[in-house]
Design a protein around this motif. Structure first.
Motif, PDB file in Angstrom:
ATOM      1  N   LEU A 335       0.821  -1.202   0.000  1.00 10.97           N
ATOM      2  CA  LEU A 335       0.000   0.000   0.000  1.00 10.97           C
ATOM      3  C   LEU A 335       0.857   1.255   0.000  1.00 10.97           C
ATOM      4  CD1 LEU A 335      -2.916  -0.935   2.462  1.00 10.97           C
ATOM      5  CD2 LEU A 335      -3.096  -0.462   0.015  1.00 10.97           C
ATOM      6  N   LYS A 336       1.975   1.204   0.754  1.00 12.44           N
ATOM      7  CA  LYS A 336       2.871   2.356   0.767  1.00 12.44           C
ATOM      8  C   LYS A 336       3.482   2.592  -0.612  1.00 12.44           C
ATOM      9  CE  LYS A 336       4.301   2.157   5.614  1.00 12.44           C
ATOM     10  NZ  LYS A 336       5.460   1.938   6.543  1.00 12.44           N
ATOM     11  N   THR A 337       3.793   1.472  -1.304  1.00 13.21           N
ATOM     12  CA  THR A 337       4.432   1.592  -2.620  1.00 13.21           C
ATOM     13  C   THR A 337       3.447   2.047  -3.693  1.00 13.21           C
ATOM     14  OG1 THR A 337       5.993  -0.163  -2.011  1.00 13.21           O
ATOM     15  CG2 THR A 337       5.776   0.357  -4.362  1.00 13.21           C
ATOM     16  N   GLU A 338       2.259   1.396  -3.756  1.00 14.61           N
ATOM     17  CA  GLU A 338       1.284   1.675  -4.803  1.00 14.61           C
ATOM     18  C   GLU A 338       0.367   2.829  -4.451  1.00 14.61           C
ATOM     19  OE1 GLU A 338      -0.780  -1.883  -5.858  1.00 14.61           O
ATOM     20  OE2 GLU A 338       1.064  -3.077  -6.068  1.00 14.61           O
ATOM     21  N   GLY A 339       0.214   3.108  -3.158  1.00 10.96           N
ATOM     22  CA  GLY A 339      -0.669   4.194  -2.738  1.00 10.96           C
ATOM     23  C   GLY A 339      -2.088   3.710  -2.541  1.00 10.96           C
ATOM     24  N   LEU A 340      -2.863   4.500  -1.832  1.00 10.92           N
ATOM     25  CA  LEU A 340      -4.257   4.133  -1.559  1.00 10.92           C
ATOM     26  C   LEU A 340      -5.145   4.266  -2.796  1.00 10.92           C
ATOM     27  CD1 LEU A 340      -4.704   5.784   1.957  1.00 10.92           C
ATOM     28  CD2 LEU A 340      -4.350   3.366   1.420  1.00 10.92           C
ATOM     29  N   SER A 342      -4.452   3.024  -5.679  1.00 11.19           N
ATOM     30  CA  SER A 342      -4.226   1.880  -6.552  1.00 11.19           C
ATOM     31  C   SER A 342      -5.476   1.026  -6.635  1.00 11.19           C
ATOM     32  CB  SER A 342      -3.047   1.049  -6.038  1.00 11.19           C
ATOM     33  OG  SER A 342      -2.955  -0.173  -6.745  1.00 11.19           O
ATOM     34  N   GLU A 343      -5.646   0.391  -7.802  1.00 12.31           N
ATOM     35  CA  GLU A 343      -6.824  -0.463  -7.989  1.00 12.31           C
ATOM     36  C   GLU A 343      -6.761  -1.720  -7.111  1.00 12.31           C
ATOM     37  OE1 GLU A 343      -4.950  -2.812 -11.876  1.00 12.31           O
ATOM     38  OE2 GLU A 343      -6.782  -1.605 -12.106  1.00 12.31           O
ATOM     39  N   ASN A 344      -5.577  -2.088  -6.611  1.00 10.19           N
ATOM     40  CA  ASN A 344      -5.425  -3.253  -5.723  1.00 10.19           C
ATOM     41  C   ASN A 344      -5.584  -2.907  -4.250  1.00 10.19           C
ATOM     42  OD1 ASN A 344      -4.801  -4.976  -7.917  1.00 10.19           O
ATOM     43  ND2 ASN A 344      -2.640  -4.306  -7.858  1.00 10.19           N
ATOM     44  N   ALA A 345      -5.730  -1.610  -3.960  1.00  8.35           N
ATOM     45  CA  ALA A 345      -5.802  -1.181  -2.559  1.00  8.35           C
ATOM     46  C   ALA A 345      -6.964  -1.826  -1.809  1.00  8.35           C
ATOM     47  CB  ALA A 345      -5.877   0.337  -2.475  1.00  8.35           C
ATOM     48  N   PRO A 346      -8.178  -1.875  -2.361  1.00 11.45           N
ATOM     49  CA  PRO A 346      -9.273  -2.515  -1.616  1.00 11.45           C
ATOM     50  C   PRO A 346      -8.989  -3.987  -1.300  1.00 11.45           C
ATOM     51  CG  PRO A 346     -10.140  -1.181  -3.393  1.00 11.45           C
ATOM     52  CD  PRO A 346      -8.660  -1.230  -3.601  1.00 11.45           C
ATOM     53  N   GLU A 347      -8.379  -4.677  -2.257  1.00 11.47           N
ATOM     54  CA  GLU A 347      -8.047  -6.082  -2.009  1.00 11.47           C
ATOM     55  C   GLU A 347      -7.021  -6.215  -0.895  1.00 11.47           C
ATOM     56  OE1 GLU A 347      -6.078  -9.944  -4.323  1.00 11.47           O
ATOM     57  OE2 GLU A 347      -6.444  -8.058  -5.405  1.00 11.47           O
ATOM     58  N   TYR A 348      -6.008  -5.314  -0.922  1.00  9.07           N
ATOM     59  CA  TYR A 348      -4.990  -5.349   0.121  1.00  9.07           C
ATOM     60  C   TYR A 348      -5.603  -5.077   1.500  1.00  9.07           C
ATOM     61  CZ  TYR A 348      -1.657  -5.068  -3.768  1.00  9.07           C
ATOM     62  OH  TYR A 348      -0.932  -5.298  -4.919  1.00  9.07           O
ATOM     63  N   ASP A 350      -8.691  -5.600   2.426  1.00  7.00           N
ATOM     64  CA  ASP A 350      -9.491  -6.759   2.866  1.00  7.00           C
ATOM     65  C   ASP A 350      -8.598  -7.849   3.461  1.00  7.00           C
ATOM     66  OD1 ASP A 350     -11.810  -5.541   2.051  1.00  7.00           O
ATOM     67  OD2 ASP A 350     -11.842  -6.519   0.069  1.00  7.00           O
ATOM     68  N   ILE A 351      -7.471  -8.077   2.827  1.00  8.65           N
ATOM     69  CA  ILE A 351      -6.552  -9.101   3.346  1.00  8.65           C
ATOM     70  C   ILE A 351      -5.998  -8.680   4.710  1.00  8.65           C
ATOM     71  CG2 ILE A 351      -4.356 -10.273   2.954  1.00  8.65           C
ATOM     72  CD1 ILE A 351      -4.920 -10.114  -0.049  1.00  8.65           C
ATOM     73  N   ILE A 352      -5.625  -7.377   4.806  1.00  4.89           N
ATOM     74  CA  ILE A 352      -5.114  -6.889   6.099  1.00  4.89           C
ATOM     75  C   ILE A 352      -6.178  -7.018   7.178  1.00  4.89           C
ATOM     76  CG2 ILE A 352      -4.347  -4.830   7.344  1.00  4.89           C
ATOM     77  CD1 ILE A 352      -2.951  -3.947   4.757  1.00  4.89           C
ATOM     78  N   GLU A 353      -7.425  -6.701   6.831  1.00  2.18           N
ATOM     79  CA  GLU A 353      -8.513  -6.829   7.818  1.00  2.18           C
ATOM     80  C   GLU A 353      -8.714  -8.283   8.226  1.00  2.18           C
ATOM     81  OE1 GLU A 353     -13.244  -5.632   8.316  1.00  2.18           O
ATOM     82  OE2 GLU A 353     -12.293  -5.611   6.338  1.00  2.18           O
ATOM     83  N   GLU A 354      -8.643  -9.191   7.247  1.00  2.00           N
ATOM     84  CA  GLU A 354      -8.806 -10.624   7.552  1.00  2.00           C
ATOM     85  C   GLU A 354      -7.693 -11.124   8.471  1.00  2.00           C
ATOM     86  OE1 GLU A 354      -8.535 -14.940   5.235  1.00  2.00           O
ATOM     87  OE2 GLU A 354      -8.570 -13.063   4.089  1.00  2.00           O
ATOM     88  N   LYS A 355      -6.456 -10.731   8.166  1.00  2.00           N
ATOM     89  CA  LYS A 355      -5.335 -11.166   9.006  1.00  2.00           C
ATOM     90  C   LYS A 355      -5.399 -10.530  10.391  1.00  2.00           C
ATOM     91  CE  LYS A 355      -3.631 -13.638   5.705  1.00  2.00           C
ATOM     92  NZ  LYS A 355      -3.733 -15.133   5.783  1.00  2.00           N
ATOM     93  N   THR A 356      -5.896  -9.297  10.470  1.00  3.89           N
ATOM     94  CA  THR A 356      -6.038  -8.636  11.772  1.00  3.89           C
ATOM     95  C   THR A 356      -7.050  -9.370  12.642  1.00  3.89           C
ATOM     96  OG1 THR A 356      -5.507  -6.499  10.763  1.00  3.89           O
ATOM     97  CG2 THR A 356      -6.590  -6.466  12.917  1.00  3.89           C
ATOM     98  N   LYS A 357      -8.177  -9.751  12.012  1.00  6.93           N
ATOM     99  CA  LYS A 357      -9.188 -10.496  12.771  1.00  6.93           C
ATOM    100  C   LYS A 357      -8.649 -11.857  13.215  1.00  6.93           C
ATOM    101  CE  LYS A 357     -13.260  -8.380  10.657  1.00  6.93           C
ATOM    102  NZ  LYS A 357     -14.484  -8.609   9.838  1.00  6.93           N
ATOM    103  N   ARG A 358      -7.877 -12.481  12.346  1.00  7.76           N
ATOM    104  CA  ARG A 358      -7.286 -13.779  12.731  1.00  7.76           C
ATOM    105  C   ARG A 358      -6.318 -13.614  13.905  1.00  7.76           C
ATOM    106  NH1 ARG A 358      -3.806 -17.970   8.853  1.00  7.76           N
ATOM    107  NH2 ARG A 358      -3.401 -19.486  10.498  1.00  7.76           N
ATOM    108  N   LEU A 359      -5.503 -12.542  13.832  1.00  9.26           N
ATOM    109  CA  LEU A 359      -4.564 -12.284  14.916  1.00  9.26           C
ATOM    110  C   LEU A 359      -5.313 -11.935  16.205  1.00  9.26           C
ATOM    111  CD1 LEU A 359      -1.584 -12.042  15.671  1.00  9.26           C
ATOM    112  CD2 LEU A 359      -1.683  -9.633  15.005  1.00  9.26           C
ATOM    113  N   GLN A 360      -6.406 -11.184  16.068  1.00 12.00           N
ATOM    114  CA  GLN A 360      -7.210 -10.853  17.245  1.00 12.00           C
ATOM    115  C   GLN A 360      -7.840 -12.104  17.841  1.00 12.00           C
ATOM    116  OE1 GLN A 360     -10.574  -8.361  16.374  1.00 12.00           O
ATOM    117  NE2 GLN A 360     -10.938  -7.837  18.529  1.00 12.00           N
ATOM    118  N   LYS A 361      -8.361 -12.998  16.965  1.00 12.60           N
ATOM    119  CA  LYS A 361      -8.971 -14.237  17.458  1.00 12.60           C
ATOM    120  C   LYS A 361      -7.922 -15.116  18.148  1.00 12.60           C
ATOM    121  CE  LYS A 361     -12.346 -17.293  17.660  1.00 12.60           C
ATOM    122  NZ  LYS A 361     -11.645 -18.430  18.228  1.00 12.60           N
TER     123      LYS A 361
END
Length: 541
Positions: A335-340, A342-348, A350-361
């Motif tokens: 995200l830092k490289t491509e910027g917010l 970028s067309e891949n930003a929403p996908e990135y 979502d993945i960060i949110e999924e991993k955050t929830k997994r780490l929280q669980k």
């Protein structure tokens, strides 16, 4: 307060002893003076009034000294014997000497005190007081006395040294006698008088040895005494020698085997077993050593297992925490490289949110496992209906179970479904079991959930076929961060079964896992709730 009382009693005992020794010494010296005065006064037909007056005065002093000695002796005997913290009379090194030796020593002290009376009489006969008494005798009486009754004059010079020695020796001997007497009184108070005699010591030693030997002492004594008696006769020495040559090598061999076994265990060879071929005393000792060695070996194996479990736990925790963190860091860098924009930003994101929830669980499961294991979770036990909780859990996890095309068949085979449990903790246990099923059950298979009654307890059984080969034991599967797939590719913390086990234990039940091939079975047993009493109003209805 107790220390002050002890010091007070000790002071009274010491002062009384000093006064007693002084009084006895005075009584001895005055007694010698009385003996000399009586010898002068009653050696003739007519008494001498002046000497009779001296005798009366001496008797007053003698009676006073004897009474003082008796009173102070009784007081010293009463106060002797300091008590320790347990309230027992404490004995010093002198008190622990044999009572027989103390009595003999005290007897010699009394004897030599009596012998010192001759020395006192010699000193007194050379004193000015005695010479004054001689002046009351007539010339004929004095001549007769010098011829027949005068005490032998030692002529020891200087006279003051003889007086000093006589008084000092009397004080020492009387003190020794008093010390022995107080020591005997102290032993009587402590109940150790008989035990400190020579005969008592021998008897107590024999009794203690027989008591601690569990019959071995008497067996050995009977054998040895019998052998001595038989060997004392010409016809008994032959069988005694035969028995010695038969049994002594046998028992020496067993002793050497036991010694070798102890040496092997001492060197760390816990698998070594001492050969046992009989049921004698030495054989039972060998069996006990073997059992100790086996128990020590088991303890060592358990300790090694615990160390391995700790290592695996650290490794597994590190792996499970590192995996989502690594992904999160990687996508944040993208995200830092491509910027917010970028067309891949929403996908990135979502993945960060999924991993955050997994780490929280994972973190929540870790804290819950720690609290469940330590018993730090509040538990409110009450009468709970298990069927409704199972149906609620099936409803909430239906989507997750359906994703793997799992068909759950729930059956109640018990007369009652009421258990004594905490509703929230029981829900967490059932949820963990169903989540475990959704992850590891063979897709498209059936899952059986049955409520049965066993040994007065209500048991929830969950059975399913595993999609992976279960090459792990049931005990290891319930360890923290353990999973059925050792590759650790599936989601989850590996804490579900461990948490379920600890929560069930907190509710007074037991949790068990059974593995038969690919069949996985989990059992949750809880105490059956008693039926509520029916009121009179309900009976009328």
């Amino acid at each position: 307060m107790d220390t002050k009382l002890k010091n007070y009693k000790g002071t009274i005992c010491f002062v009384s002893s000093v006064i007693c020794v002084a009084a006895v010494t005075a009584a001895v010296i005055v007694g010698c003076m009385l003996a000399l005065a009586y010898n002068l006064n009653y050696a003739w037909e007519n008494e001498i009034p002046e000497i009779s007056d001296q005798i009366s005065l001496l008797w007053m002093v003698e009676v006073t000294a004897v009474l003082a000695a008796i009173v102070t002796l009784v007081l010293a005997m009463w106060k002797t014997g300091a008590r320790d913290e347990d309230g027992k009379i404490s004995l010093n090194w002198f008190d622990r000497l044999f009572t027989d030796l103390q009595i003999v020593g005290g007897g010699f002290a009394v004897f030599f005190t009596g012998m010192l009376c001759m020395l006192h009489i010699d000193v007194i006969s050379r004193s000015g007081w005695y010479e004054g008494l001689l002046e009351y005798l007539s010339k004929d009486q004095l001549k007769a006395y010098n011829d027949w009754y005068k005490v032998y004059d030692s002529g020891f010079e200087p006279m003051w040294l003889e007086v000093f020695f006589a008084v000092l020796a009397t004080l020492v001997l009387v003190s020794l006698t008093l010390i022995v007497l107080l020591s005997l009184v102290k032993k009587i108070k402590a109940g150790a008088f008989w035990r400190h005699t020579i005969i008592g010591k021998v008897c107590c030693y024999i009794y203690d040895a027989a008591k601690e030997s569990e019959g071995i002492f008497w067996k050995a004594m009977v054998v040895l005494l019998g052998g001595c008696l038989l060997s004392a006769t010409w016809f008994g020495i032959i069988p005694v020698l035969i028995l010695i040559f038969i049994f002594v090598p046998k028992y020496v061999h067993k002793y050497q085997a036991i010694k070798k076994g102890v040496d092997e265990v001492k060197r760390g060879n816990l698998d070594y077993k001492i050969p046992v071929d009989d049921n004698g005393e030495l054989d039972r000792l060998a069996m006990s050593i073997n059992e100790i060695s086996e128990a020590t070996s088991i303890a060592v194996q358990n300790e090694l297992k615990n160390q391995r479990m700790k290592t695996d736990l650290i490794s597994n925790v590190s792996h499970d925490l590192k995996t989502p963190l690594t992904s999160m860091v990687s996508y944040v860098d993208l995200l830092k490289t491509e910027g917010l924009d970028s067309e891949n930003a929403p996908e990135y994101l979502d993945i960060i949110e999924e991993k955050t929830k997994r780490l929280q669980k994972l973190t929540e499961d870790l804290f819950e496992a720690a609290k469940a294991s330590s018993g730090a979770i509040p538990v409110d036990i009450g009468r709970i209906e298990m069927t409704s909780i199972v149906n609620q859990a099936l409803g909430e996890l239906e989507e997750r179970l359906s994703a793997n095309n799992l068909d759950v068949i729930f059956t109640n085979k018990a007369d009652t479904v009421f258990v004594m449990a905490d509703g929230q903790l029981l829900w967490r246990v059932i949820e963990n079991l169903l989540v475990n099923v959704s992850k590891y059950a063979l897709p498209g298979s059936r899952v059986y959930m049955d409520i049965v009654e066993k040994a007065g307890m209500i048991v929830l059984e969950v059975k399913n076929m595993s999609k992976e080969q279960l090459n792990i034991s049931a005990d290891e599967l319930m360890e923290r961060f353990k999973r059925g797939d050792e590759s650790r590719n599936t989601e989850g913390s590996g804490l579900g079964l461990s948490i379920a086990k600890d929560l069930t234990k907190l509710m007074g039940g037991w949790f068990e896992i059974t593995i038969d091939g690919d069949l996985f079975k989990a059992s949750v047993a809880l105490n059956k709730a008693q039926r509520p009493e029916t009121s009179d109003f309900d009976m009328e209805l």
